[in-house]
Design a protein around this motif. Structure first.
Motif, PDB file in Angstrom:
ATOM      1  N   SER A 185       0.866  -1.165   0.000  1.00 52.14           N
ATOM      2  CA  SER A 185       0.000   0.000   0.000  1.00 52.14           C
ATOM      3  C   SER A 185       0.903   1.216   0.000  1.00 52.14           C
ATOM      4  N   SER A 186       0.617   2.181  -0.878  1.00 49.40           N
ATOM      5  CA  SER A 186       1.593   3.240  -1.106  1.00 49.40           C
ATOM      6  C   SER A 186       1.839   4.083   0.143  1.00 49.40           C
ATOM      7  N   ARG A 187       0.828   4.199   1.028  1.00 49.48           N
ATOM      8  CA  ARG A 187       1.035   5.039   2.205  1.00 49.48           C
ATOM      9  C   ARG A 187       2.164   4.507   3.093  1.00 49.48           C
ATOM     10  N   SER A 188       2.410   3.210   3.014  1.00 46.89           N
ATOM     11  CA  SER A 188       3.452   2.612   3.855  1.00 46.89           C
ATOM     12  C   SER A 188       4.844   3.118   3.495  1.00 46.89           C
ATOM     13  N   ALA A 189       4.971   3.756   2.327  1.00 41.82           N
ATOM     14  CA  ALA A 189       6.294   4.190   1.880  1.00 41.82           C
ATOM     15  C   ALA A 189       6.691   5.533   2.469  1.00 41.82           C
ATOM     16  N   ILE A 190       5.881   6.069   3.342  1.00 38.48           N
ATOM     17  CA  ILE A 190       6.097   7.470   3.733  1.00 38.48           C
ATOM     18  C   ILE A 190       7.465   7.748   4.371  1.00 38.48           C
ATOM     19  N   LEU A 191       7.945   6.855   5.262  1.00 38.34           N
ATOM     20  CA  LEU A 191       9.208   7.177   5.940  1.00 38.34           C
ATOM     21  C   LEU A 191      10.380   7.246   4.958  1.00 38.34           C
ATOM     22  N   PRO A 192      10.637   6.188   4.187  1.00 42.04           N
ATOM     23  CA  PRO A 192      11.740   6.312   3.219  1.00 42.04           C
ATOM     24  C   PRO A 192      11.487   7.410   2.186  1.00 42.04           C
ATOM     25  N   ALA A 193      10.242   7.620   1.826  1.00 39.25           N
ATOM     26  CA  ALA A 193       9.953   8.663   0.836  1.00 39.25           C
ATOM     27  C   ALA A 193      10.359  10.033   1.383  1.00 39.25           C
ATOM     28  N   LEU A 194      10.113  10.248   2.669  1.00 36.80           N
ATOM     29  CA  LEU A 194      10.502  11.534   3.259  1.00 36.80           C
ATOM     30  C   LEU A 194      12.015  11.703   3.277  1.00 36.80           C
ATOM     31  N   HIS A 195      12.729  10.604   3.454  1.00 34.66           N
ATOM     32  CA  HIS A 195      14.189  10.703   3.391  1.00 34.66           C
ATOM     33  C   HIS A 195      14.635  11.121   1.999  1.00 34.66           C
ATOM     34  N   ILE A 196      13.940  10.629   1.014  1.00 36.99           N
ATOM     35  CA  ILE A 196      14.281  11.016  -0.364  1.00 36.99           C
ATOM     36  C   ILE A 196      14.030  12.510  -0.561  1.00 36.99           C
ATOM     37  N   VAL A 197      12.886  12.974  -0.018  1.00 38.61           N
ATOM     38  CA  VAL A 197      12.581  14.401  -0.122  1.00 38.61           C
ATOM     39  C   VAL A 197      13.666  15.209   0.594  1.00 38.61           C
ATOM     40  N   GLN A 198      14.020  14.745   1.782  1.00 36.94           N
ATOM     41  CA  GLN A 198      15.018  15.474   2.570  1.00 36.94           C
ATOM     42  C   GLN A 198      16.371  15.481   1.870  1.00 36.94           C
ATOM     43  N   ALA A 199      16.663  14.419   1.125  1.00 33.63           N
ATOM     44  CA  ALA A 199      17.933  14.367   0.406  1.00 33.63           C
ATOM     45  C   ALA A 199      17.988  15.471  -0.642  1.00 33.63           C
ATOM     46  N   GLN A 200      16.834  15.814  -1.224  1.00 32.79           N
ATOM     47  CA  GLN A 200      16.854  16.868  -2.238  1.00 32.79           C
ATOM     48  C   GLN A 200      17.058  18.261  -1.636  1.00 32.79           C
ATOM     49  N   PHE A 201      16.386  18.540  -0.512  1.00 28.57           N
ATOM     50  CA  PHE A 201      16.410  19.914   0.014  1.00 28.57           C
ATOM     51  C   PHE A 201      17.279  20.083   1.252  1.00 28.57           C
ATOM     52  N   GLY A 202      17.661  18.987   1.883  1.00 32.63           N
ATOM     53  CA  GLY A 202      18.360  19.081   3.153  1.00 32.63           C
ATOM     54  C   GLY A 202      17.389  19.220   4.307  1.00 32.63           C
ATOM     55  N   ARG A 236      12.373  13.169  14.764  1.00 36.06           N
ATOM     56  CA  ARG A 236      13.388  14.211  14.751  1.00 36.06           C
ATOM     57  C   ARG A 236      14.364  14.058  13.611  1.00 36.06           C
ATOM     58  N   MET A 237      14.358  12.897  12.958  1.00 37.61           N
ATOM     59  CA  MET A 237      15.342  12.749  11.886  1.00 37.61           C
ATOM     60  C   MET A 237      14.933  13.510  10.631  1.00 37.61           C
ATOM     61  N   TYR A 238      13.702  14.047  10.628  1.00 35.20           N
ATOM     62  CA  TYR A 238      13.332  14.916   9.515  1.00 35.20           C
ATOM     63  C   TYR A 238      13.521  16.355   9.958  1.00 35.20           C
ATOM     64  N   ASN A 239      14.262  17.098   9.181  1.00 31.96           N
ATOM     65  CA  ASN A 239      14.523  18.487   9.534  1.00 31.96           C
ATOM     66  C   ASN A 239      13.392  19.362   9.024  1.00 31.96           C
ATOM     67  N   GLN A 240      12.822  20.150   9.931  1.00 34.26           N
ATOM     68  CA  GLN A 240      11.769  21.063   9.501  1.00 34.26           C
ATOM     69  C   GLN A 240      12.351  22.365   8.962  1.00 34.26           C
ATOM     70  N   ASN A 241      13.642  22.557   9.212  1.00 32.37           N
ATOM     71  CA  ASN A 241      14.315  23.767   8.748  1.00 32.37           C
ATOM     72  C   ASN A 241      15.576  23.370   8.011  1.00 32.37           C
ATOM     73  N   PRO A 242      16.108  24.303   7.216  1.00 35.00           N
ATOM     74  CA  PRO A 242      17.410  24.026   6.615  1.00 35.00           C
ATOM     75  C   PRO A 242      18.433  23.820   7.733  1.00 35.00           C
ATOM     76  N   VAL A 243      19.421  22.978   7.497  1.00 37.72           N
ATOM     77  CA  VAL A 243      20.456  22.741   8.509  1.00 37.72           C
ATOM     78  C   VAL A 243      21.803  23.177   7.929  1.00 37.72           C
ATOM     79  N   GLY A 244      22.786  23.255   8.813  1.00 35.13           N
ATOM     80  CA  GLY A 244      24.106  23.673   8.357  1.00 35.13           C
ATOM     81  C   GLY A 244      24.763  22.609   7.486  1.00 35.13           C
ATOM     82  N   LYS A 245      25.846  23.019   6.864  1.00 38.21           N
ATOM     83  CA  LYS A 245      26.605  22.060   6.060  1.00 38.21           C
ATOM     84  C   LYS A 245      26.991  20.874   6.956  1.00 38.21           C
TER      85      LYS A 245
END
Ligand code: SF4
Ligand code: SF4
Ligand code: FES
Ligand code: FES
Lengths: 756, 179
Positions: B34-51, B80-89
């Motif tokens: 079920s596609s909703r189950s992919a949310i955690l890894p999918a968010l990591h992919i999103v975070q990889a694009q924007f930081g 907490r592993m998803y950043n709601q704000n940009p983070v430093g280098k």
């Protein structure tokens, strides 16, 4: 019905029989034993988050949550033992750690579960010495709701109302653990037409209605059972007045058969009109160009004199009456009785959607679908209906049925809140809805799966139709899918909007739908079959009480009189000299009927009973200020044919009078011997003289109302298949799937995109 | 409140999932019943694009997974592993769960913020470093501990943290990287 299995257990030493599958809380509730809850709400699945419902269960090592634990044979439960009390007290202490204890300035104080249970189960002092969490007060979540995050106990009821009931964007939990708070998606305020419900299910004072903040204290409120009048669902409300004088809020009264405990915001917040400054407060009589205040006696004298003169001069056929669909059954009954009996005219009508070729007497019998019945349907078909916009609470019931496994089909334009739930959509333009039904019927007939179609004429016309569809574009995949669903479903509810048959192209929609219901074995099934989603809170009442030129109360036969459009000049003339208007605004329909309004201008007497100065009242010779639903008793008949009672919450505003009283006064002055003056007596007269309401009385309507006997007793086998159903169908255009949005786009373009 | 507003402003700026990110999510979703189950890894992919996870892409993701936008925000703010704000280098994530807390992580965090001159989750002016709290890193035996991006540092004392922050200020690559 499956056999119910019973389970024996004991609670506090009391032997109890519960139904298998119930939780401890449910079994206790049925047995009258109280267990506190916060996160659990009877209309939602259990969550087990707050632990206030902890009870002692023998042979389990620790206290159990009564809201999540299923009962079992021989279970021994204690809610008053030391273990249970300590558990509850402990939970209470935790819940109060961060609570600001600001009950004296909290709207909920006095009717708050946190306050109540803290008194019942908590200690008088807390042991928490640390700093409490401080957050800003009254965060505005959206236009209707304010949130006090300090008071929130994170029970999640409001969040789950969005995810379980509305099944759409709503309130969410932000952050986690001690930092959690209720909020919304970033940048999106809480906008939902069901938002007010969260204030009612929030067990504490965290969510409050912005309109009610600091308006009253619960102990000052008088609660009057009533019925919402803002649409035809007839949700059960409680009119709460401060000290019996000022209406300060509407709350749900929870009728499982109608509203399931919810109200929409249109209903909940729609009380401002009752005590509006704009209400008419004195009778008005026309003097030249203006309407001048007059006494009631002057107004009555004027009306009776003019009415008698006109009757003497032109005869009773020069007199007519138009009623609205917000008046009570009693008022409507009186109105037609006055016109038919005392004035002697059948020129009586109200604005309603057409029934096409369906004979009057068959109207109530074919409409058997009920709101609660939606939950028993396996397939729900929306036929040119948009309950989300027009009968909002029906949307929630449909979603509940879908959650339990029913399927949804939508014929007609897009419905934003429901499209994504549909198993099949036939997105045809509104004027093509009947054609789509017809095509489905033709395909059923062709497939040989249509039941009950007996006449050759009908079968031939359907075969012909099928061939012409087939020769044309061919029946689209959508029609085939729909027919597949219809063939497979045991119980089907078809809901159509009363105005859809008035759209060009749908002249005989109701009869076509009746044939489709017959062909699928659904015609006349109790609870399912056809449902008419009507316009107003008493649209059915107006029909039932005989506010039509075609039939009298209970669809009884009468000599025909002039119809709504005819009275307003549809035949290009001015047919009437006098028109009595009861809570209606026919002038507002002139344009849509394509009429000049001369028929109104040329009237010698126009009497209007109204709450506000409407366009029609502006043109009247006499305006009589009437009382709103909150100021009177009576009954309304909702969209499923349920007769429900309202009671006066406040006195009629100074200067106004209930319509029934006005009509009775007129009747008396017209020579009637008026014996019955109260609503109860009038309703008894209706039940006595009208087969349709037989057996109903104020005593048995009770708090939940009752379906018209016909709906209750409807049985497929009792319903003789009437001849009119077997008539050949009229030819229909081909079905153009996908035209609905095109139509919408055109309309948008036509409106000049001015708004963008 | 003010803090919230800043946060919202940054998150709400114009961000859009790239074609590559979308494609990666589409592929990911296929692995779940079920596609909703992919949310955690999918968010990591999103975070990889924007930081971090900005607002608009959350809505895009909701659409792709067939869930409500609100559901995505609930998940993002929960973990907490998803950043709601940009983070430093260099993102210094100090564990504040129980073992590290008992071994002085609160003081460590305060100390670090003072040294860096920022607030929690705020990026230093030069864009090099930001300090956040993180949930138990499963290294409780070496508490208090932290991560610099994905690399662990154990038994970190305030003086050591000073050293780490100073190093990061001028670093080009993660100096603590272990291949
Ligand atoms: S706002 Fe009210 S309903 Fe919502 S979680 Fe808090 S206490 Fe429960
Ligand atoms: S659905 Fe209709 S009857 Fe129910 S609360 Fe809303 S407006 Fe009132
Ligand atoms: S009511 Fe049972 S756990 Fe909340
Ligand atoms: S508590 Fe810090 S690593 Fe486990």
């Amino acid at each position: 019905m499956a056999e119910v299995e019973y389970v024996n257990l004991s609670i506090n030493g009391q032997a109890i029989q519960g139904r298998k599958g119930q939780t401890i809380w449910q079994a206790a509730k049925d047995a009258g034993i109280f267990i506190p809850i916060y996160c659990y709400h009877p209309k939602m699945p259990p969550l087990g988050a707050c632990r206030i419902c902890l009870v002692e269960v023998e042979k389990t090592p620790k206290p159990q949550a009564a809201c999540t634990t299923a009962i079992a044979e021989g279970m021994v439960v204690r809610t008053e033992s030391i273990i249970a009390e300590k558990a509850r007290g402990g939970v209470m202490e935790f819940l109060l750690i961060n609570h600001p204890l600001d009950c004296p300035i909290c709207d909920k104080g006095g009717e708050c579960d946190l306050q109540n249970y803290a008194v019942d189960f908590g200690q008088s002092t807390g042991r928490f010495q640390e700093e409490k969490r401080h957050l800003g007060k009254a965060l505005e979540l959206g236009p209707t709701i304010a949130l006090d995050r300090e008071r929130c106990i994170m029970c999640q009821r409001c969040v789950r109302f969005g995810s379980e009931i509305v099944q759409d964007e709503g309130l969410i939990i932000l952050e986690r653990g001690a930092e959690s708070e209720i909020g919304t998606f970033p940048g999106k305020p809480y906008i939902s037409q069901f938002s007010g419900n969260v204030t009612e299910i929030c067990p504490v004072g965290a969510l409050t209605s912005r309109t009610y903040r600091f308006k009253a204290r619960p102990w000052e409120l008088k609660h009057t059972p009533s019925v919402c009048t803002h649409c035809s669902v007839g949700c059960n409300i409680e009119v709460d007045t401060r000290l019996g004088r000022e209406v300060v809020r509407f709350m749900s009264r929870t009728n499982d058969a109608v509203d399931d405990g919810w109200l929409c915001d249109k209903g909940r917040y729609g009380y401002g009109f009752i005590q509006s400054e704009q209400r008419l407060r004195t009778p008005l009589i026309r003097k030249g160009a203006s309407l001048v205040p007059a006494t009631w006696a002057e107004a009555f004298d004027f009306i009776i004199t003019r009415l008698n003169e006109i009757k003497g001069q032109y005869g009773s056929q020069a007199i007519g009456g138009i009623a609205g669909t917000h008046s009570t059954n009693e008022e409507l009954y009186l109105f037609q009785k006055l016109l038919r009996g005392l004035v002697g005219t059948n020129n009586i009508d109200h604005k309603h959607g057409s029934f096409g070729s369906v004979p009057g007497a068959a109207i109530p019998a074919i409409h058997t679908a009920t709101i609660e019945g939606l939950e028993t349907a396996k397939l729900i078909v929306l036929v040119g209906a948009n309950p989300s916009a027009r009968q909002p609470i029906v949307e929630l019931r449909i979603k509940k049925a879908l959650k339990a496994g029913a399927k949804l089909a939508i014929i007609g334009p897009s419905i934003k809140a429901l499209d994504r739930f549909a198993a099949v959509r036939l997105p045809v333009a509104l004027g093509q809805v009947e054609a789509a039904l017809h095509a489905s019927l033709a395909l059923l007939s062709k497939n040989g799966t249509a039941k009950g179609l007996q006449s050759e004429a009908l079968k031939n016309s359907l075969n012909e139709a099928y061939n012409s569809y087939d020769a044309g574009t061919g029946l689209s995949a959508e029609v085939q899918t729909l027919v597949g669903l219809l063939e497979g479903a045991e119980r089907v509810t078809f809901l159509y909007d009363e105005l859809t048959p008035d759209v060009k192209g749908n002249q005989d929609l109701v009869a076509t739908l009746a044939r489709l219901a017959l062909a699928t074995g659904q015609l006349g099934l109790p609870g399912v079959g056809i449902g008419r989603l009507v316009e107003d809170n008493n649209s059915w009442g107006a029909l039932d009480m005989g506010i039509t030129p075609a039939f009298g109360p209970g669809y009884s036969q009468t000599t025909a009189g002039l119809s709504y459009a005819e009275m307003l000049g549809a035949n290009g003339q001015t047919p009437l000299k006098a028109l009595l208007v009861l809570g209606a605004n026919p002038v507002s329909h002139l344009q849509e009927l394509g009429l000049s309004g001369d028929a109104i201008t040329n009237l010698e007497l126009l009497v209007v009973q109204e709450l506000f100065m409407s366009e029609t009242a502006e043109r009247a010779h006499v305006v009589l200020p009437s009382a709103s639903f909150a100021e009177k008793d009576g009954t309304f008949t909702n969209t499923e044919g349920r007769v429900q009672q309202i009671a006066a919450a406040i006195q009629p505003l100074q200067g106004t009078a209930p319509d029934a009283a006005i009509l009775l006064e007129l009747a008396g002055r017209l020579g009637a011997d008026v014996k019955t003056r109260n609503s109860q007596g009038l309703f008894e007269e209706i039940a006595r003289t009208t087969q349709l309401y037989k057996g109903l009385s104020f005593n048995n309507l009770g708090q939940e109302g009752m379906l018209r006997p016909l709906e209750r007793e409807a049985q497929a086998e009792n319903l003789q298949i009437p001849d009119w159903l077997q008539n050949a169908t009229r030819p229909q255009p081909e079905v153009l799937i996908g035209t609905a949005n095109a139509e919408l786009e055109q309309a948008l373009e036509a409106s000049g995109k001015a708004q963008s | 409140m003010i803090e919230k507003m800043d946060k919202l402003e940054i998150r709400s700026q114009e961000y859009k999932l790239s074609e590559a990110t979308r494609q990666e999510i589409v592929e990911l979703v296929k692995k779940y019943p079920s596609s909703r189950s992919a949310i955690l890894p999918a968010l990591h992919i999103v975070q990889a694009q924007f930081g971090f996870v900005p607002v608009e892409p959350m809505a895009e993701l909701a659409e792709m997974l067939g869930i409500l936008k609100g559901d995505v925000e609930q998940v993002v703010t929960f973990y907490r592993m998803y950043n709601q704000n940009p983070v430093g280098k260099f993102h210094v994530k100090i564990c504040d769960s129980i073992s590290c807390y008992l071994r002085g992580s609160d003081e460590l965090i305060q100390h670090g913020l003072q040294r860096l001159g920022t607030r929690l989750n705020e990026v230093s002016g030069d864009g090099q470093v930001s300090i956040s709290k993180i949930e138990c890193l499963a290294a409780c035996g070496a508490a208090p501990c932290l991560q610099v991006n994905d690399e662990y540092m154990y038994n970190v004392q305030p003086e050591q943290l000073d050293e780490i922050l100073d190093t990061l200020k001028t670093a080009k690559e993660n100096p603590y990287y272990i291949p």
